[in-house]
Design an enzyme around this catalytic site. Structure first.
Site, PDB file in Angstrom:
ATOM      1  N   ASN A  30       8.826  -1.827 -12.005  1.00  0.00           N
ATOM      2  CA  ASN A  30       9.664  -1.325 -12.959  1.00  0.00           C
ATOM      3  C   ASN A  30      10.715  -2.433 -13.275  1.00  0.00           C
ATOM      4  O   ASN A  30      11.285  -2.665 -12.077  1.00  0.00           O
ATOM      5  CB  ASN A  30       9.773   0.342 -12.632  1.00  0.00           C
ATOM      6  CG  ASN A  30      10.509   0.911 -13.863  1.00  0.00           C
ATOM      7  OD1 ASN A  30       9.512   0.318 -14.961  1.00  0.00           O
ATOM      8  ND2 ASN A  30      11.232   1.707 -13.454  1.00  0.00           N
TER       9      ASN A  30
ATOM     10  N   GLU B 128      16.366   0.906  -7.524  1.00  0.00           N
ATOM     11  CA  GLU B 128      15.792  -0.218  -8.376  1.00  0.00           C
ATOM     12  C   GLU B 128      17.060  -0.749  -8.926  1.00  0.00           C
ATOM     13  O   GLU B 128      16.869  -1.631  -9.889  1.00  0.00           O
ATOM     14  CB  GLU B 128      14.561  -0.574  -9.390  1.00  0.00           C
ATOM     15  CG  GLU B 128      13.158  -0.306  -7.960  1.00  0.00           C
ATOM     16  CD  GLU B 128      11.882  -0.707  -8.278  1.00  0.00           C
ATOM     17  OE1 GLU B 128      10.628  -0.985  -7.701  1.00  0.00           O
ATOM     18  OE2 GLU B 128      11.146   0.803  -8.898  1.00  0.00           O
TER      19      GLU B 128
ATOM     20  N   LYS C 293      11.403   0.223 -21.850  1.00  0.00           N
ATOM     21  CA  LYS C 293      11.374   1.725 -20.044  1.00  0.00           C
ATOM     22  C   LYS C 293      12.404   1.464 -19.638  1.00  0.00           C
ATOM     23  O   LYS C 293      13.403   1.849 -19.275  1.00  0.00           O
ATOM     24  CB  LYS C 293      10.054   0.954 -19.524  1.00  0.00           C
ATOM     25  CG  LYS C 293      10.421   2.078 -18.165  1.00  0.00           C
ATOM     26  CD  LYS C 293       8.423   2.067 -18.570  1.00  0.00           C
ATOM     27  CE  LYS C 293       8.094   3.731 -16.910  1.00  0.00           C
ATOM     28  NZ  LYS C 293       8.465   3.195 -15.622  1.00  0.00           N
TER      29      LYS C 293
ATOM     30  N   ALA D 119       2.799   8.399  -9.056  1.00  0.00           N
ATOM     31  CA  ALA D 119       2.417   8.798  -8.155  1.00  0.00           C
ATOM     32  C   ALA D 119       3.204   8.680  -6.910  1.00  0.00           C
ATOM     33  O   ALA D 119       4.048   8.408  -6.991  1.00  0.00           O
ATOM     34  CB  ALA D 119       1.358   8.083  -7.537  1.00  0.00           C
TER      35      ALA D 119
ATOM     36  N   ALA E  87       0.884  -1.225  -0.285  1.00  0.00           N
ATOM     37  CA  ALA E  87       0.012   0.404  -0.083  1.00  0.00           C
ATOM     38  C   ALA E  87       1.141   1.037   0.059  1.00  0.00           C
ATOM     39  O   ALA E  87       0.561   1.745   0.784  1.00  0.00           O
ATOM     40  CB  ALA E  87      -0.431   0.102   0.924  1.00  0.00           C
ATOM     41  N   GLY E  88       1.775   1.502  -0.941  1.00  0.00           N
ATOM     42  CA  GLY E  88       2.668   2.705  -1.051  1.00  0.00           C
ATOM     43  C   GLY E  88       1.909   3.738  -1.910  1.00  0.00           C
ATOM     44  O   GLY E  88       0.414   3.925  -2.163  1.00  0.00           O
ATOM     45  N   SER E  89       2.794   4.490  -2.804  1.00  0.00           N
ATOM     46  CA  SER E  89       2.373   4.524  -3.723  1.00  0.00           C
ATOM     47  C   SER E  89       1.290   4.024  -5.390  1.00  0.00           C
ATOM     48  O   SER E  89      -0.372   5.290  -5.310  1.00  0.00           O
ATOM     49  CB  SER E  89       3.185   5.881  -5.153  1.00  0.00           C
ATOM     50  OG  SER E  89       4.527   6.449  -3.616  1.00  0.00           O
TER      51      SER E  89
ATOM     52  N   ASN F 135      16.750  15.122 -15.090  1.00  0.00           N
ATOM     53  CA  ASN F 135      17.279  15.380 -16.819  1.00  0.00           C
ATOM     54  C   ASN F 135      17.816  16.033 -17.315  1.00  0.00           C
ATOM     55  O   ASN F 135      18.035  15.786 -18.256  1.00  0.00           O
ATOM     56  CB  ASN F 135      15.313  14.491 -16.777  1.00  0.00           C
ATOM     57  CG  ASN F 135      15.085  13.317 -16.225  1.00  0.00           C
ATOM     58  OD1 ASN F 135      15.717  12.979 -15.165  1.00  0.00           O
ATOM     59  ND2 ASN F 135      14.023  12.670 -15.927  1.00  0.00           N
TER      60      ASN F 135
HETATM   61  P1  NAD Z   1       6.607   2.813  -2.273  1.00  0.00           P
HETATM   62  O1  NAD Z   1       7.480   2.597  -1.767  1.00  0.00           O
HETATM   63  O2  NAD Z   1       6.189   4.104  -2.540  1.00  0.00           O
HETATM   64  O3  NAD Z   1       4.935   1.398  -1.812  1.00  0.00           O
HETATM   65  C1  NAD Z   1       5.786   0.659  -1.736  1.00  0.00           C
HETATM   66  C2  NAD Z   1       5.015  -0.738  -0.849  1.00  0.00           C
HETATM   67  O4  NAD Z   1       5.322  -1.827  -0.608  1.00  0.00           O
HETATM   68  C3  NAD Z   1       5.315   0.125   0.556  1.00  0.00           C
HETATM   69  O5  NAD Z   1       4.156   0.192   1.472  1.00  0.00           O
HETATM   70  C4  NAD Z   1       6.031  -1.448   1.594  1.00  0.00           C
HETATM   71  O6  NAD Z   1       5.957  -0.459   2.800  1.00  0.00           O
HETATM   72  C5  NAD Z   1       5.272  -2.192   0.269  1.00  0.00           C
HETATM   73  N1  NAD Z   1       5.840  -3.448   0.876  1.00  0.00           N
HETATM   74  C6  NAD Z   1       6.783  -4.081   0.942  1.00  0.00           C
HETATM   75  N2  NAD Z   1       6.987  -5.753   1.189  1.00  0.00           N
HETATM   76  C7  NAD Z   1       6.315  -6.112   2.421  1.00  0.00           C
HETATM   77  C8  NAD Z   1       5.631  -6.912   2.563  1.00  0.00           C
HETATM   78  N3  NAD Z   1       6.711  -7.688   2.314  1.00  0.00           N
HETATM   79  N4  NAD Z   1       4.114  -7.142   2.779  1.00  0.00           N
HETATM   80  C9  NAD Z   1       3.225  -5.671   2.418  1.00  0.00           C
HETATM   81  N5  NAD Z   1       3.805  -4.824   1.859  1.00  0.00           N
HETATM   82  C10 NAD Z   1       4.239  -4.890   1.376  1.00  0.00           C
HETATM   83  O7  NAD Z   1       6.818   1.741  -4.153  1.00  0.00           O
HETATM   84  P2  NAD Z   1       5.588   2.836  -5.412  1.00  0.00           P
HETATM   85  O8  NAD Z   1       6.807   4.234  -5.877  1.00  0.00           O
HETATM   86  O9  NAD Z   1       4.225   2.810  -5.322  1.00  0.00           O
HETATM   87  O10 NAD Z   1       6.214   1.727  -6.218  1.00  0.00           O
HETATM   88  C11 NAD Z   1       6.487   0.327  -6.637  1.00  0.00           C
HETATM   89  C12 NAD Z   1       6.478  -0.278  -8.194  1.00  0.00           C
HETATM   90  O11 NAD Z   1       5.905   0.467  -8.835  1.00  0.00           O
HETATM   91  C13 NAD Z   1       8.252  -0.416  -8.377  1.00  0.00           C
HETATM   92  O12 NAD Z   1       9.065  -1.109  -8.919  1.00  0.00           O
HETATM   93  C14 NAD Z   1       8.754   1.071  -8.730  1.00  0.00           C
HETATM   94  O13 NAD Z   1       9.270   1.433  -9.898  1.00  0.00           O
HETATM   95  C15 NAD Z   1       6.987   1.135  -9.554  1.00  0.00           C
HETATM   96  N6  NAD Z   1       6.283   2.686 -10.518  1.00  0.00           N
HETATM   97  C16 NAD Z   1       6.175   3.564 -10.078  1.00  0.00           C
HETATM   98  C17 NAD Z   1       5.456   4.731 -10.310  1.00  0.00           C
HETATM   99  C18 NAD Z   1       5.099   5.623  -8.669  1.00  0.00           C
HETATM  100  O14 NAD Z   1       4.920   6.747  -9.566  1.00  0.00           O
HETATM  101  N7  NAD Z   1       5.891   5.653  -7.287  1.00  0.00           N
HETATM  102  C19 NAD Z   1       5.263   4.987 -11.567  1.00  0.00           C
HETATM  103  C20 NAD Z   1       5.620   3.716 -12.389  1.00  0.00           C
HETATM  104  C21 NAD Z   1       6.629   2.330 -12.717  1.00  0.00           C
HETATM  105  O1  KPL Z   2      11.169   6.760 -15.855  1.00  0.00           O
HETATM  106  C1  KPL Z   2      12.048   7.798 -15.566  1.00  0.00           C
HETATM  107  C2  KPL Z   2      12.357   7.971 -14.651  1.00  0.00           C
HETATM  108  O2  KPL Z   2      12.104   8.438 -14.001  1.00  0.00           O
HETATM  109  O3  KPL Z   2      12.169   6.310 -13.481  1.00  0.00           O
HETATM  110  C3  KPL Z   2      12.333   8.723 -16.536  1.00  0.00           C
HETATM  111  C4  KPL Z   2      13.020   9.991 -16.338  1.00  0.00           C
HETATM  112  C5  KPL Z   2      10.968   9.310 -17.290  1.00  0.00           C
HETATM  113  C6  KPL Z   2      12.612   7.538 -17.591  1.00  0.00           C
HETATM  114  O4  KPL Z   2      14.224   7.127 -16.786  1.00  0.00           O
END
Ligand code: NAD
Ligand code: KPL
Length: 305
Positions: free
Chosen positions: A105, A264, A184, A131, A10-12, A202
């Site tokens: 990702n 990551e 990506k 987010a 329950a993160g972003s 960037n």
């Molecule tokens: P985040 O850190 O905000 O959320 C991850 C959540 O997972 C945290 O709340 C953490 O406590 C929980 N967690 C970890 N281990 C756990 C477990 N064993 N049991 C229950 N909960 C657990 O991460 P995020 O930013 O939401 O990113 C998640 C994935 O999405 C990543 O791979 C990120 O690269 C990808 N992503 C994120 C965004 C973005 O805008 N945030 C955009 C594109 C892709």
């Molecule tokens: O996806 C991105 C990130 O910040 O992770 C960009 C900068 C758009 C591409 O690497």
């Protein structure tokens, strides 16, 4: 009646998906790591989604990983380095026909999860939605981006895509999800590590044009060698376009490092270098970039795995 969407992480991004599904009236349950997190969540009274400065709270039910009860639909929204362990903690609750949507990702974590739960259908996602959280249990969303979904083992779409449409989650099913994820990954490898090492937004990479171009040439080579020629098409042009379009932004890896969060790297640059090695291919600049980034993270007391 739609099956329940169990959201692990329950993160972003997990909160963003949970709130939109709940807003559309879909059954959603959050799966939290332990009783302490559950108590903190229950004391808050729900998840809050902030869009255009407007907060709205959704009292989504939550439980801990060890709660009883089967799961047939699971959205995994942990970071790539947490995904396998998180899924292992609920594996005993998955039904025989369970479907798991993986929002991570990069590449590598999806295969780790699939190996851990070989009977479940694993659907990979590539998201460009952004987010972020300023507080626990609250997510900010600017409303841009898209989600590609696909299953490398089965081109047929699942039967719940209408739930995403109803929830206003922009998406498309694709039989070429690996191409999307590789593309990506390549973009992230060409941009994100350099923003960390040069300590810049960037747009600052326009000052390092040659370095970016050399990396793009090696990444193009890698994508061709590893059977992803489509992901390689016009990579350098696309990288330049993204640098221009996001010039004022800090990359996600830059933000992780600045906020002293684990990156990551293992599933981005690490995956690219491991894949090159597996194909007996030497990519000198990419490997040097990986070593420089590992050293930088270690010097800043951050994990580099
Ligand atoms: P985040 O850190 O905000 O959320 C991850 C959540 O997972 C945290 O709340 C953490 O406590 C929980 N967690 C970890 N281990 C756990 C477990 N064993 N049991 C229950 N909960 C657990 O991460 P995020 O930013 O939401 O990113 C998640 C994935 O999405 C990543 O791979 C990120 O690269 C990808 N992503 C994120 C965004 C973005 O805008 N945030 C955009 C594109 C892709
Ligand atoms: O996806 C991105 C990130 O910040 O992770 C960009 C900068 C758009 C591409 O690497």
């Amino acid at each position: 009646m739609s099956s329940t969407w169990h959201i692990l992480g329950a993160g972003s991004l997990g909160s963003l998906w949970a709130c939109r599904l709940a807003r559309a009236g879909k059954p959603v349950r959050l799966i939290l790591r332990d009783a302490q997190r559950l108590h903190a969540y229950e004391a808050t009274g729900g998840l809050t989604l902030v869009e255009q400065g407007q907060p709205r709270t959704f009292p989504i039910p939550a439980e801990i990983t060890t709660a009883p009860g089967p799961m047939s639909r699971l959205l995994v929204a942990c970071k790539a380095y947490d995904a396998e362990k998180a899924v292992a903690s609920i594996a005993h609750r998955l039904t025989a026909d369970a479907e798991i949507i993986l929002l991570q990702n990069g590449l590598g974590s999806q295969d780790e999860v699939a190996a851990r739960v070989p009977l479940a259908r694993c659907i990979f996602a590539s998201s460009t939605e952004g987010a972020f959280r300023e507080h626990d249990w609250q997510v900010n969303f600017a409303g841009h981006g898209f989600n590609w979904l696909g299953d490398p083992a089965n081109p047929l779409p699942p039967n719940w895509l209408d739930d995403l449409s109803d929830a206003g989650i922009p998406h498309q099913w694709t039989p070429d999800i690996l191409t999307r994820l590789w593309r990506k990954l390549a973009l992230n490898c060409a941009i994100n590590p350099l923003t960390v090492l040069h300590d810049c937004r960037n747009g600052g990479l326009t000052e390092h044009h040659c370095e970016v171009a050399t990396l793009c040439a090696e990444l193009t080579e890698l994508l061709q060698v590893c059977g992803q020629p489509q992901a390689a098409e016009n990579l350098a042009t696309e990288v330049e376009r993204v640098i221009q379009a996001t010039a004022a932004n800090y990359s996600s890896m830059y933000q992780d490092v600045r906020n002293r969060r684990r990156t990551e790297i293992h599933y981005l640059l690490g995956h690219a270098c491991r894949t090159a090695t597996r194909h007996g291919h030497t990519l000198a600049h990419l490997e040097r970039l990986y070593r420089r980034l590992v050293e930088h993270l270690n010097n800043h007391g951050l994990p580099s795995d």
